[in-house]
Design an enzyme around this catalytic site. Structure first.
Site, short mmCIF file in Angstrom:
data_model
loop_
_atom_site.label_atom_id
_atom_site.label_comp_id
_atom_site.label_asym_id
_atom_site.label_seq_id
_atom_site.Cartn_x
_atom_site.Cartn_y
_atom_site.Cartn_z
N GLU A 179 55.14 41.41 43.18
CA GLU A 179 53.99 42.38 42.59
C GLU A 179 53.78 43.42 43.46
O GLU A 179 53.32 44.50 42.96
CB GLU A 179 52.66 41.39 42.72
N GLU B 294 37.70 36.24 40.97
CA GLU B 294 38.31 37.25 40.19
C GLU B 294 37.81 37.07 38.73
O GLU B 294 38.53 37.24 37.89
CB GLU B 294 39.80 37.42 40.24
N ASP C 225 46.35 39.55 49.89
CA ASP C 225 46.91 39.36 48.72
C ASP C 225 48.50 39.76 48.72
O ASP C 225 48.86 40.79 47.99
CB ASP C 225 46.13 40.20 47.52
#
Lengths: 717, 717
Positions: A410, A308, A382
């Protein structure tokens, strides 16, 4: 007034003050130590008349301080401090070298290692006593917290013969905390690390943080975000890190840092960060020496490299092994370790994102130095509400694999949704990888049992912030708690852990605990149902990851767009990861690959993760896929409604402040579960043109309404 | 056990719990209500036997709740709730319409207005009683807090005859809080407004915030940053604002919003924000109606327009009056007001920044609607440690001028430095503007007395955040406290206010209070001395405003660069604002202009604000300017050392937690005062080439060291 009258008046006064004392704002976590019922307190006091604990080391001093605090709070009376148990009912705690009494007993301490302990009811010189014994101070501390837990949960404390030691060596919280105080994917306020005021001011909260961690066995913390800022490695910041380390050390915790791979360029004045460049190697060795001069027990580095947008060894055409080994070499002289993250994927790689970590790392097995662990997220994508386990578990026998769970929610409704992650962790840990044979669970991989690793670990991405209740909600505290307990022993039951947590945090009262456990154990499946049932994944709003956005095809990278993951169209839905698709199934051991490949064998829970299926596909239930999907969404909403109803029944049994906050949050969760269901159903309907299945409600709004919602100020970015 | 024994044992237990209760983390501010000494408590209890207060309105319910809480905490016994005083020692509180007893008494309430109150010792039906009476509920609430303050500070409560009413109508905190939770120039954590969870979750902290404000008379809050985001005006956010308003309303507080002038473009779909455009006017009227439908007592708008890049009416070649009046017209039907900020200056204007607000606004006097106030910062530049007052005070007799003080310490050492701003506020308020004649103080301008305005106000830029102690330090709480007290009555003494604060916050004990007052009253001059003595200003690090950076000439705008303000070179230092320079002196009334113009008359404190002076200029003291300057810097450091020594003497008299935190902060302050002194001296020396004056220490480092320091993660940006 006569003396007795005075005492009675003072009593009323003191009780009034005591009532003020029990403000339940959540700060005390599961270490509340509120007074036990009188009968129970009297019973336990017979086992806590004296405390014999040489506080000659900081860790033993912490253990003594905690026992004093806990026993005084729970029993209403401080145990007498004594050099040796002179009456019945002493607690004698220590190591053979700090306690003559323990040295004299034949306790079989050896197998307890450096962090294990035993608690045993014994008779010494004719007096009943409870011994907490360990080889090293950390074990004494863990034993002290364990004894307190027995009291907090109302267990008997006579006839004790309890031995325990951690199954994972490294039990670490990863703080994704930036140096400006922002917490990436944090939903509980700012970072608890006040870098601006450190080292001049060391917040007492750091000690309470360490106490909480020690109570569940967490022994390390990575203080800064994996998307790291090199400034943390400058001398001024290392002085700040050293001050935090000083606060955590008495509780058996080491600090670690996320290292930015390009730090030699950014703060070192070098022109390269090539791991094979001698100047780079020298710079990191020097930095390591500098760190250890300030923090002799520094734990090591966590690294997110070539992921990333982060820098890494591949920038210099070196492998992840080259990169990790260079850092490991710099740390090795001081006993430090490297936790190298396997979370890598590239937008330039056209292959299925779920496959890329395996593709990248599997060939490197055996190439890492022995003080390197590979830190692998539980699933191949993820931190979704449900994923199959990462195929790396079991696939790299020569490399210690460390689990990375996410504690912060998240993708699971941020701070407000009640989702007990103990259930998720347990599901992953108990999954069979079939690595060598049946029974090779993920837990067996990471605790080193399967491939004989002694360097083992589990990391959890912390949900801790500056909010008074640490985690943004009381039930989020349970996820921190469950993580610690499972890192200590991955074989523990999520339900049992929930029960302990609820007894300590809410009330040791079955009328409260049973319904609360029901809510907790239901909650994880509920969120899967209302967000991403049947193997769907990564359909959250792009960027902020809140709320449904399955229609979004606008993200900066294809592999960040929800449409990449569901691949729905008029005819069907799901990501074909079988041999006719990305063939991600082939990364699993043959038993599992076969199961995942086969529509007849694939568990419903993973159906759309591995298969693209027509909307009219007939499920095991007899319903079509479309019917089944809507049924799951609706069930998710209903489960939240039920949780809310259950909680409402507890009004009056729980203090008003915590009751009301959770009630508000459950109302928010119900609204948002409905939003997830309705927006998802409306979108799938816009693709498949099918009617709402019979008996199911239509979405409350048209699809355009859901598409119009924006969240420019969502936290955690 | 015999009963008395049981009571004694329970007493010990309860006292132990009570000790746990008194954790001093600062959350309770000055409303701690800890038990008074026994003799005092017994004495006061004779005056608090019963409480007669009809709680039939939310504000009166809040007053009753506070009296119960305060009296119970202070006296150890809750007063009996009663419909009428049936015994000696009742507290009877209410308005003539809510209390028959008060209606019957001849109290002369009329002159108390809607927020004033009286507290009087009376005899009713043969019983001694204390009456708290007011015309409206807000007065009852303020009276309740005042009675509690009397007890907290140990004042007699017999023979009371106390009348009070606020001198300013609007007593408002300005929160520079962004919708993402960041507080601009905030040093105490995130915003307390949790916009993400609102309106579903209303944090109980909002109530404690409102209680604290009511206790000092603050009756309004602007919830969002003056650098405003138009999103706050969308319907979804207005629902959140309404929820906050609901929490503040029972404490007599109204909410206000900062309005972004370009909102009609950003959220209204219009193509212009021209205040004379009918569609724009209609949009704002509609928005105002929408707001008042949700929040019937909404206060109005605060506007920063055409300042530091913010949009405003000048974008359409309209005046500030055009801009303000358009908004005022939209609010007027509902009783709302506009607070229009005079803080404007332009990089395109080559004139002295200190002159620009006056130049811009003075000609507009008389052009504003009667529900507009012009909000003026105390000084003509920007919240410096010391500035002369803004020449606008006294210069716009037809316009209500509202004071804007800064409570947050943007230019004064952030959270860690101890600087009591009561002294700064007092100095400003007592300054004579000579507007019509001698005695026309700044206070007389803003309280409307001078020019007969009834719409009056004082705003303070809040220092409040999510930190547990609200303000980042205990002594910062004193600045919030002093602001409120001075907004209520600008004539009060900063020293008296400090004494009240210290008695309530620390201990009602002269051995503590006297040294603490000394520290506080010294602290403001200390910070002037070590940062910017003799009229120097704006030499702080560009952007973050922390630490010395007098050498900086790199800011994006000339008028943001320290060198713009000190104009030092080899020969001299200071900004010539006399008639030979920018002639800013001419903006003051003739008496002051003459004084400021004349080197013989200018007070030392403003010397370098108004004059450029040679380094060898002979000061009144007989020293050269250079010697005097260094003397001031050194004195500033010495004053901090003295504060630190004073605090050290209080160890043991103050709870450990608050003692230690302040001790840490004072150590930081001493280091940083030294840094300010040394860096400043080193820099001036690099220009003037003069030796360090005799008897003065050389800077600890060379100038390059100070120049090398960077603060990339300074908070508050």
């Amino acid at each position: 007034m006569r003396p007795c009258e005075t005492a009675t008046w003072l009593l009323a006064f003191a009780l009034m003050l005591a009532r003020q004392a029990v403000a339940e704002d959540g700060y005390d976590l599961w270490l509340r130590y509120r007074p036990l019922p009188a009968a129970q307190a009297i019973d336990y006091r017979a086992h806590a008349a004296e405390l014999v604990l040489d506080a000659g080391s900081p860790v033993r001093a912490a253990a003594r301080s905690e026992l004093l605090r806990g026993l005084t709070g729970l029993l209403g009376k401080a145990p007498k401090l004594s050099d040796r148990g002179s009456v019945d009912g002493a607690i004698i705690a220590g190591t053979p070298s700090s306690s003559a009494a323990i040295a004299r007993l034949d306790l079989g301490l050896r197998e307890l290692g450096t962090e294990g302990f035993l608690i045993r009811s014994v008779t010494i010189d004719g007096h009943r006593a409870t011994v907490i014994a360990a080889n090293a101070d950390a074990g004494v501390l863990y034993g002290a917290f364990r004894l307190l837990r027995l009291l907090q949960t109302g267990q008997p404390v006579d006839g004790l013969n309890l031995r325990d030691r951690p199954r994972e060596k490294l039990r670490v919280l990863d703080h994704w905390d930036n140096l400006d105080g922002h917490v990436e994917r944090g939903y509980a306020g700012n970072s608890i690390w006040d870098w601006w005021k450190l080292p001049g001011y060391v917040d007492p909260r750091y000690t309470d943080y360490a106490r909480a961690n020690a109570s569940i066995g967490v022994n390390g913390a990575v203080l800064n975000n994996v998307n790291a800022n090199a400034i943390i490695l400058t001398h001024d910041y290392l002085l700040k890190v050293a001050a935090v380390a000083g606060a955590l050390r008495p509780y058996g915790m080491r600090v670690y840092l996320s290292a930015r791979y390009s730090a030699p360029l950014e703060i070192g004045g070098l022109k390269t960060a090539d791991p094979l460049d001698p100047a780079v190697r020298a710079w990191w060795l020097g930095k390591s020496n500098e760190i250890y001069a300030l923090i002799p027990d520094f734990g090591g580095f966590l690294v997110k490299a070539n992921s990333e947008g982060q820098p890494g060894p591949q920038d210099y055409h070196r492998t992840h092994a080259d990169g990790a080994n260079m850092l490991a070499e710099a740390l090795a002289p001081h006993g430090g370790i490297v936790m190298w993250r396997a979370f890598v994927y590239s937008q330039d790689n056209p292959d299925d994102r779920a496959k890329q970590a395996y593709t990248e790392f599997k060939p490197l097995d055996g190439q890492f130095r022995d003080n390197v662990l590979l830190q692998v997220k539980n699933g191949p994508v993820d931190f979704q509400p449900r994923e199959p386990f990462s195929p790396l578990f079991g696939a790299m026998p020569k490399t210690p694999l460390m689990m990375e769970f996410q504690i912060t929610k998240e993708y699971l409704g941020f701070a407000t949704h009640l989702v007990y992650l103990g259930a998720l962790y347990e599901e992953v840990l108990r999954t069979d990888t079939y690595a060598h044979a049946k029974g090779a669970t993920v837990a067996a991989v990471i605790d080193g049992e399967l491939d004989n690793h002694t360097l083992t670990g589990m990391a959890g991405v912390a949900n801790i912030g500056s909010d008074r209740d640490w985690c943004g909600s009381m039930f989020n505290q349970a996820n921190w708690y469950a993580f610690g307990r499972l890192a200590w022993n991955p074989a523990q039951s999520a339900r049992d852990i929930a029960a302990d947590w609820a007894r300590m945090t809410l009330a040791n009262d079955d009328a409260v605990v049973r319904p609360v456990i029901d809510m907790m154990m239901t909650s994880r499946e509920a969120v899967v149902d209302y967000m991403t049932p049947l193997g769907l994944h990564h359909l959250m709003g792009t960027g902020h990851h809140y709320g449904p956005m399955p229609w979004d095809a606008s993200g900066a990278r294809a592999d960040w767009r929800p449409v990449y993951y569901h691949r729905a169209d008029r005819d069907g839905i799901g990501f074909d990861r079988t041999s006719t698709g990305s063939n991600a199934v082939s990364q699993y051991t043959p038993q599992l690959a076969t199961q995942f490949q086969d529509l007849k064998q694939i568990p419903d829970a993973y159906l759309l993760w591995f298969h693209h299926v027509p909307w009219d596909y007939r499920m095991r239930s007899g319903q079509t896929l479309w019917q089944e999907l809507v049924t799951h969404y609706t069930r998710g909403v209903d489960e939240v409604k039920q949780m809310r109803a259950t909680w409402a029944q507890l009004q009056g049994r729980i203090d008003a402040e915590r009751y009301a906050k959770t009630a508000s949050f459950l109302a928010i969760q119900q609204d948002e579960a409905q939003w997830w269901r309705d927006a998802s159903v409306a979108y799938w309907q816009s693709l498949n043109g099918l009617p709402i299945p019979a008996g199911q409600a239509a979405p409350a709004h048209a699809l355009d309404y859901y598409k119009s919602l924006t969240f420019p100020n969502a936290p955690g970015r």
